[in-house]
Scaffold this active site. Structure first.
Site, PDB file in Angstrom:
ATOM      1  N   PRO A  57     -15.515 -62.398  58.060  1.00 33.08           N
ATOM      2  CA  PRO A  57     -16.214 -63.077  56.939  1.00 33.08           C
ATOM      3  C   PRO A  57     -15.349 -63.750  55.842  1.00 33.08           C
ATOM      4  O   PRO A  57     -14.173 -63.516  55.757  1.00 33.08           O
ATOM      5  CB  PRO A  57     -16.621 -61.817  56.279  1.00 33.08           C
ATOM      6  CG  PRO A  57     -15.847 -60.629  56.971  1.00 33.08           C
ATOM      7  CD  PRO A  57     -15.475 -61.413  58.308  1.00 33.08           C
ATOM      8  N   ASN A  58     -16.015 -64.674  55.267  1.00 34.66           N
ATOM      9  CA  ASN A  58     -15.527 -65.788  54.263  1.00 34.66           C
ATOM     10  C   ASN A  58     -14.530 -66.534  54.481  1.00 34.66           C
ATOM     11  O   ASN A  58     -13.901 -67.370  53.921  1.00 34.66           O
ATOM     12  CB  ASN A  58     -14.856 -64.881  52.964  1.00 34.66           C
ATOM     13  CG  ASN A  58     -15.783 -63.710  52.345  1.00 34.66           C
ATOM     14  OD1 ASN A  58     -17.084 -64.304  52.164  1.00 34.66           O
ATOM     15  ND2 ASN A  58     -15.583 -62.555  52.360  1.00 34.66           N
ATOM     16  N   ARG A  79     -10.928 -71.457  49.334  1.00 37.48           N
ATOM     17  CA  ARG A  79     -10.770 -69.895  48.750  1.00 37.48           C
ATOM     18  C   ARG A  79      -9.522 -69.532  48.337  1.00 37.48           C
ATOM     19  O   ARG A  79      -8.562 -69.518  49.286  1.00 37.48           O
ATOM     20  CB  ARG A  79     -11.259 -68.920  50.079  1.00 37.48           C
ATOM     21  CG  ARG A  79     -11.267 -67.701  49.844  1.00 37.48           C
ATOM     22  CD  ARG A  79     -11.184 -66.930  51.137  1.00 37.48           C
ATOM     23  NE  ARG A  79     -11.348 -65.377  50.851  1.00 37.48           N
ATOM     24  CZ  ARG A  79     -11.151 -64.417  51.865  1.00 37.48           C
ATOM     25  NH1 ARG A  79     -11.363 -64.925  53.041  1.00 37.48           N
ATOM     26  NH2 ARG A  79     -11.130 -63.366  51.639  1.00 37.48           N
ATOM     27  N   TYR A  81      -4.542 -68.083  50.476  1.00 38.74           N
ATOM     28  CA  TYR A  81      -5.125 -68.431  51.776  1.00 38.74           C
ATOM     29  C   TYR A  81      -4.288 -69.956  52.255  1.00 38.74           C
ATOM     30  O   TYR A  81      -4.693 -70.279  53.326  1.00 38.74           O
ATOM     31  CB  TYR A  81      -6.345 -68.354  51.897  1.00 38.74           C
ATOM     32  CG  TYR A  81      -6.833 -67.030  51.894  1.00 38.74           C
ATOM     33  CD1 TYR A  81      -6.352 -65.850  52.803  1.00 38.74           C
ATOM     34  CD2 TYR A  81      -7.399 -66.378  50.941  1.00 38.74           C
ATOM     35  CE1 TYR A  81      -6.494 -64.645  52.410  1.00 38.74           C
ATOM     36  CE2 TYR A  81      -7.742 -65.206  50.695  1.00 38.74           C
ATOM     37  CZ  TYR A  81      -7.297 -64.110  51.557  1.00 38.74           C
ATOM     38  OH  TYR A  81      -7.656 -62.709  51.430  1.00 38.74           O
ATOM     39  N   ASN A 126      -9.242 -62.942  63.458  1.00 35.63           N
ATOM     40  CA  ASN A 126      -8.693 -62.842  62.174  1.00 35.63           C
ATOM     41  C   ASN A 126     -10.342 -62.063  61.725  1.00 35.63           C
ATOM     42  O   ASN A 126     -11.191 -62.908  61.390  1.00 35.63           O
ATOM     43  CB  ASN A 126      -8.564 -64.047  61.239  1.00 35.63           C
ATOM     44  CG  ASN A 126      -8.348 -63.740  59.773  1.00 35.63           C
ATOM     45  OD1 ASN A 126      -8.505 -62.627  59.315  1.00 35.63           O
ATOM     46  ND2 ASN A 126      -7.881 -64.611  58.981  1.00 35.63           N
ATOM     47  N   ALA A 169     -12.153 -59.066  56.009  1.00 33.45           N
ATOM     48  CA  ALA A 169     -12.235 -57.717  55.364  1.00 33.45           C
ATOM     49  C   ALA A 169     -12.545 -56.629  56.340  1.00 33.45           C
ATOM     50  O   ALA A 169     -11.998 -55.311  56.244  1.00 33.45           O
ATOM     51  CB  ALA A 169     -13.244 -57.739  54.182  1.00 33.45           C
ATOM     52  N   GLU A 190      -4.073 -59.875  66.625  1.00 27.59           N
ATOM     53  CA  GLU A 190      -4.727 -59.915  65.267  1.00 27.59           C
ATOM     54  C   GLU A 190      -4.022 -60.911  64.301  1.00 27.59           C
ATOM     55  O   GLU A 190      -2.968 -60.858  64.329  1.00 27.59           O
ATOM     56  CB  GLU A 190      -4.646 -58.428  64.795  1.00 27.59           C
ATOM     57  CG  GLU A 190      -4.994 -58.442  63.327  1.00 27.59           C
ATOM     58  CD  GLU A 190      -4.676 -57.069  62.890  1.00 27.59           C
ATOM     59  OE1 GLU A 190      -4.382 -56.067  63.602  1.00 27.59           O
ATOM     60  OE2 GLU A 190      -4.725 -56.671  61.425  1.00 27.59           O
ATOM     61  N   HIS A 194      -3.757 -63.045  60.597  1.00 25.61           N
ATOM     62  CA  HIS A 194      -4.071 -62.931  59.092  1.00 25.61           C
ATOM     63  C   HIS A 194      -3.145 -64.273  58.625  1.00 25.61           C
ATOM     64  O   HIS A 194      -2.127 -64.383  58.806  1.00 25.61           O
ATOM     65  CB  HIS A 194      -3.712 -61.954  58.254  1.00 25.61           C
ATOM     66  CG  HIS A 194      -4.368 -60.573  58.791  1.00 25.61           C
ATOM     67  ND1 HIS A 194      -5.792 -60.476  58.613  1.00 25.61           N
ATOM     68  CD2 HIS A 194      -4.210 -59.619  59.794  1.00 25.61           C
ATOM     69  CE1 HIS A 194      -6.333 -59.169  59.025  1.00 25.61           C
ATOM     70  NE2 HIS A 194      -5.121 -58.828  59.821  1.00 25.61           N
ATOM     71  N   ARG A 204      -0.150 -56.636  50.114  1.00 23.79           N
ATOM     72  CA  ARG A 204      -0.982 -57.005  49.160  1.00 23.79           C
ATOM     73  C   ARG A 204      -1.553 -55.492  48.899  1.00 23.79           C
ATOM     74  O   ARG A 204      -0.966 -54.533  48.917  1.00 23.79           O
ATOM     75  CB  ARG A 204      -2.193 -57.889  49.540  1.00 23.79           C
ATOM     76  CG  ARG A 204      -1.697 -59.294  50.072  1.00 23.79           C
ATOM     77  CD  ARG A 204      -2.455 -60.291  50.537  1.00 23.79           C
ATOM     78  NE  ARG A 204      -4.017 -60.216  49.601  1.00 23.79           N
ATOM     79  CZ  ARG A 204      -4.798 -60.869  50.043  1.00 23.79           C
ATOM     80  NH1 ARG A 204      -5.053 -61.313  51.193  1.00 23.79           N
ATOM     81  NH2 ARG A 204      -5.877 -61.001  49.093  1.00 23.79           N
TER      82      ARG A 204
END
Ligand code: DQA
Length: 156
Positions: free
Chosen positions: A18-19, A26, A31, A83, A86, A107, A109, A116
């Site tokens: 998502p996103n 963004r 990012y 990725n 969330a 995985e 990111h 964070r």
């Protein structure tokens, strides 16, 4: 040598949660400025050098991501980059899907979630993955692809 499609390259599925369609605009301080299309173009170019073909898929819907993971074996993929955005931090269903298909998954990111907010520190999917690359922006994907190909070559 890991399974190759007849007359073609090994195929790797790159799943974006998502996103991530908003990459480029963004929160660029977190990012970066690269778009998803930029990242996929880089992955395709590196994939050509490594002898793997890249298929990309982005969805904001958990079920769509689950469907793609569930079909990845029969669709001829030898491994995954994921990725999950969330959903990384919430989705037992993604963990279960990765365990069910038993394809090697890395995985990925862009940011470093462990550096964070506390709610980003836990990954539900990490125990179902062979490794993780985070914190290097778009380079995280290229490094993850290189790691996955080495993993596949070691297993071959
Ligand atoms: C992300 C990190 C996640 O915590 C966040 O929810 C994202 C992007 C990353 O690539 O850094 O959507 O997966």
């Amino acid at each position: 040598m890991a399974a190759r499609k007849k007359g073609g390259s090994r195929r790797v599925l790159v799943l974006q949660g998502p996103n991530l369609q908003l990459l480029g605009t963004r929160e660029p301080s977190i990012y970066g400025r690269e778009t998803l299309a930029d990242i996929h173009a880089r992955l395709e170019a590196r994939g050509r050098e490594l002898g793997v073909a890249i298929d990309g898929f982005q969805s904001n819907h958990e079920g769509d991501l689950l469907d793609r993971i569930g079909a990845a074996g029969k669709d001829g993929f030898v491994g995954l980059l994921l990725n999950a955005g969330a959903y990384t931090h919430t989705s037992l269903a993604l963990y279960d899907a990765l365990k069910a298909v038993a394809l090697p998954c890395v995985e990925v990111h862009l940011s470093n979630p462990e550096g964070r907010e506390a709610y980003r520190h836990a990954s539900m999917i990490a125990p179902a993955c062979v490794g993780k690359v985070s914190g290097f922006g778009g380079d995280s994907y290229v490094l993850a692809l290189e790691g996955l190909v080495r993993f596949l070559d070691r297993k071959a």
